[in-house]
Design a protein around this motif. Sequence first.
Motif, PDB file in Angstrom:
ATOM      1  N   PRO A 181       1.164  -1.265   0.232  1.00 24.72           N
ATOM      2  CA  PRO A 181      -0.159   0.018  -0.421  1.00 24.72           C
ATOM      3  C   PRO A 181       0.696   1.767  -0.150  1.00 24.72           C
ATOM      4  CG  PRO A 181      -1.249  -1.876   1.759  1.00 24.72           C
ATOM      5  CD  PRO A 181       1.130  -2.320   1.191  1.00 24.72           C
ATOM      6  N   LYS A 182       0.431   2.120   0.351  1.00 26.60           N
ATOM      7  CA  LYS A 182       1.269   3.405  -0.003  1.00 26.60           C
ATOM      8  C   LYS A 182       1.331   4.039   1.282  1.00 26.60           C
ATOM      9  CE  LYS A 182      -1.237   5.579  -4.358  1.00 26.60           C
ATOM     10  NZ  LYS A 182      -2.561   6.700  -4.572  1.00 26.60           N
ATOM     11  N   CYS A 183       1.923   4.882   1.006  1.00 31.81           N
ATOM     12  CA  CYS A 183       3.057   5.139   2.427  1.00 31.81           C
ATOM     13  C   CYS A 183       2.017   6.103   3.118  1.00 31.81           C
ATOM     14  CB  CYS A 183       4.121   5.810   1.824  1.00 31.81           C
ATOM     15  SG  CYS A 183       5.609   4.963   1.418  1.00 31.81           S
ATOM     16  N   LYS A 184       1.658   6.130   3.965  1.00 33.43           N
ATOM     17  CA  LYS A 184       0.464   6.692   5.456  1.00 33.43           C
ATOM     18  C   LYS A 184       1.237   7.928   5.523  1.00 33.43           C
ATOM     19  CE  LYS A 184      -2.257   3.629   4.063  1.00 33.43           C
ATOM     20  NZ  LYS A 184      -2.932   3.624   3.058  1.00 33.43           N
ATOM     21  N   ASN A 185       0.921   8.769   6.099  1.00 34.92           N
ATOM     22  CA  ASN A 185       0.902   9.983   7.235  1.00 34.92           C
ATOM     23  C   ASN A 185       2.292  10.933   6.559  1.00 34.92           C
ATOM     24  OD1 ASN A 185      -1.211   9.171   9.738  1.00 34.92           O
ATOM     25  ND2 ASN A 185       0.677   7.309   8.879  1.00 34.92           N
ATOM     26  N   GLY A 186       2.176  10.824   5.280  1.00 30.70           N
ATOM     27  CA  GLY A 186       3.567  11.448   5.063  1.00 30.70           C
ATOM     28  C   GLY A 186       4.767  11.013   4.936  1.00 30.70           C
ATOM     29  N   GLY A 187       4.459   9.957   4.221  1.00 31.98           N
ATOM     30  CA  GLY A 187       5.682   8.726   4.482  1.00 31.98           C
ATOM     31  C   GLY A 187       6.372   9.198   2.792  1.00 31.98           C
ATOM     32  N   PHE A 197       6.333   8.536  13.078  1.00 30.07           N
ATOM     33  CA  PHE A 197       5.624   7.269  12.657  1.00 30.07           C
ATOM     34  C   PHE A 197       6.486   6.380  12.082  1.00 30.07           C
ATOM     35  CE2 PHE A 197       2.725  10.989  11.761  1.00 30.07           C
ATOM     36  CZ  PHE A 197       1.561  10.310  12.018  1.00 30.07           C
ATOM     37  N   GLY A 198       6.332   4.340  11.833  1.00 26.40           N
ATOM     38  CA  GLY A 198       6.920   3.965  11.689  1.00 26.40           C
ATOM     39  C   GLY A 198       6.164   2.508  10.987  1.00 26.40           C
ATOM     40  N   CYS A 250       4.625   3.323   7.592  1.00 24.03           N
ATOM     41  CA  CYS A 250       4.470   4.011   7.738  1.00 24.03           C
ATOM     42  C   CYS A 250       2.972   4.632   8.503  1.00 24.03           C
ATOM     43  CB  CYS A 250       4.517   5.577   7.515  1.00 24.03           C
ATOM     44  SG  CYS A 250       6.507   5.846   6.679  1.00 24.03           S
ATOM     45  N   HIS A 251       2.904   3.688   8.879  1.00 19.54           N
ATOM     46  CA  HIS A 251       0.863   3.428   9.578  1.00 19.54           C
ATOM     47  C   HIS A 251       0.345   3.354  11.455  1.00 19.54           C
ATOM     48  CE1 HIS A 251       2.153  -0.747   9.265  1.00 19.54           C
ATOM     49  NE2 HIS A 251       1.510  -0.936   9.809  1.00 19.54           N
ATOM     50  N   LYS A 252       2.144   3.169  11.514  1.00 24.00           N
ATOM     51  CA  LYS A 252       2.089   3.213  12.971  1.00 24.00           C
ATOM     52  C   LYS A 252       2.918   4.134  14.088  1.00 24.00           C
ATOM     53  CE  LYS A 252       2.826  -1.946  12.803  1.00 24.00           C
ATOM     54  NZ  LYS A 252       3.938  -3.075  13.325  1.00 24.00           N
ATOM     55  N   VAL A 253       1.893   4.459  14.741  1.00 21.08           N
ATOM     56  CA  VAL A 253       2.466   6.500  14.779  1.00 21.08           C
ATOM     57  C   VAL A 253       3.258   5.370  16.118  1.00 21.08           C
ATOM     58  CG1 VAL A 253       1.676   7.853  16.718  1.00 21.08           C
ATOM     59  CG2 VAL A 253       0.107   6.972  15.056  1.00 21.08           C
ATOM     60  N   THR A 254       4.890   6.368  16.429  1.00 19.15           N
ATOM     61  CA  THR A 254       5.675   6.134  17.269  1.00 19.15           C
ATOM     62  C   THR A 254       6.334   7.302  17.941  1.00 19.15           C
ATOM     63  OG1 THR A 254       7.568   6.195  15.679  1.00 19.15           O
ATOM     64  CG2 THR A 254       6.471   4.080  16.038  1.00 19.15           C
ATOM     65  N   THR A 301      -0.194   8.750  20.848  1.00 17.26           N
ATOM     66  CA  THR A 301      -0.932   8.925  19.091  1.00 17.26           C
ATOM     67  C   THR A 301      -1.055  10.022  17.818  1.00 17.26           C
ATOM     68  OG1 THR A 301      -3.744   8.785  18.664  1.00 17.26           O
ATOM     69  CG2 THR A 301      -2.384  10.122  20.581  1.00 17.26           C
ATOM     70  N   ALA A 302      -1.792   9.777  17.170  1.00 15.17           N
ATOM     71  CA  ALA A 302      -1.587  10.806  16.485  1.00 15.17           C
ATOM     72  C   ALA A 302      -2.735  12.294  16.892  1.00 15.17           C
ATOM     73  CB  ALA A 302      -1.518  11.126  14.719  1.00 15.17           C
ATOM     74  N   VAL A 303      -1.672  13.508  17.129  1.00 17.37           N
ATOM     75  CA  VAL A 303      -2.445  14.629  16.815  1.00 17.37           C
ATOM     76  C   VAL A 303      -3.330  15.785  15.753  1.00 17.37           C
ATOM     77  CG1 VAL A 303      -3.207  16.856  18.367  1.00 17.37           C
ATOM     78  CG2 VAL A 303      -2.750  14.640  19.648  1.00 17.37           C
ATOM     79  N   ASN A 304      -3.261  16.402  15.221  1.00 19.58           N
ATOM     80  CA  ASN A 304      -3.259  17.126  13.239  1.00 19.58           C
ATOM     81  C   ASN A 304      -1.847  16.603  13.047  1.00 19.58           C
ATOM     82  OD1 ASN A 304      -5.376  18.942  14.518  1.00 19.58           O
ATOM     83  ND2 ASN A 304      -4.114  19.369  16.240  1.00 19.58           N
ATOM     84  N   GLY A 305      -1.684  15.073  13.573  1.00 24.52           N
ATOM     85  CA  GLY A 305      -0.326  14.484  11.973  1.00 24.52           C
ATOM     86  C   GLY A 305       0.561  14.113  13.312  1.00 24.52           C
ATOM     87  N   VAL A 306       0.460  14.830  13.964  1.00 26.17           N
ATOM     88  CA  VAL A 306       2.117  15.232  14.875  1.00 26.17           C
ATOM     89  C   VAL A 306       1.922  13.443  16.129  1.00 26.17           C
ATOM     90  CG1 VAL A 306       3.620  16.089  16.680  1.00 26.17           C
ATOM     91  CG2 VAL A 306       2.668  17.376  14.578  1.00 26.17           C
TER      92      VAL A 306
END
Length: 210
Positions: free
Chosen positions: A79-85, A99-100, A104-108, A120-125
Amino acid sequence: MGSVGPGSTVLFLASLVALVGVSSAGSDAPRGVAVGFVFDPKAKCEPPCEHAGICIRNNTCFCSRGYEGETCQYANCYPKCKNGGECLRPGKCRCPPGFGGRYCHKVTCDAGCWNGGECTAVNGVAKCICPSSWTGSRCQEAICPQGCRNGGICVAPGICSCPEGWLGGACHTAVCTQPCLNGGKCISPDKCRCRPPYSGPRCEERKKSH
C-alpha cells in the motif's frame, strides 16, 4: 523483394505485450492487466529511462514494475506510504518523525510514553496522551494538585518529596528539632515565633516587666 537505397531508414516495429500494474478502486493493491504497445528499437529517450525502464518510443519510457514517472524516476509502494512517508523503492517507505512500520502506518513516540500514556497522532504529530495524574512530553512528570511548597518536588501523583526541615502533603509544615515552648509556633526550620511575653530561640525566656 526490392532493395533499400542509401539514406533510407528501416523502422522495425515489434508488437509486445506487457503486464503493468493498476490500482483497483478503493485498494492500494496492484492488479495486472495485459496492455499492447508498439516498440521502436531505434527510439531515444533523453533523459534516459531509469530503474530498468524501456524506451519504447522517442522520449517515452515503459517503466518496470514498481516505478512510474516520465523517466521511471519515482518508486511506487503498495500500500502507499501513510502519514507523509516517502517511497524510496518498491515496498520501502521512509517515515517522518513520529511514525513507523513498513508503510508508516504506526504512530511512534520517541522514548515511548510512560506511566500508562498512549501514543497517538494529534493533527498529524505523534504525541503522548497522559493519564490525569501525569504530564510532560512522555508523561514522565507527576501532578500534585496541592502543589509542593518550600522547594518540595512532586515525585508521584499527589505526593511531594520535601527538603529537610519541612513536612506535610505540600511541604508546608516547618520542623523545629527542638520544640517551641510556651505556645510558640514553628514557622520555618528551627525557627520559633513566640507569644508575648516570651522570647528566645525556643520561646523559653520570659521578658521581665519593668
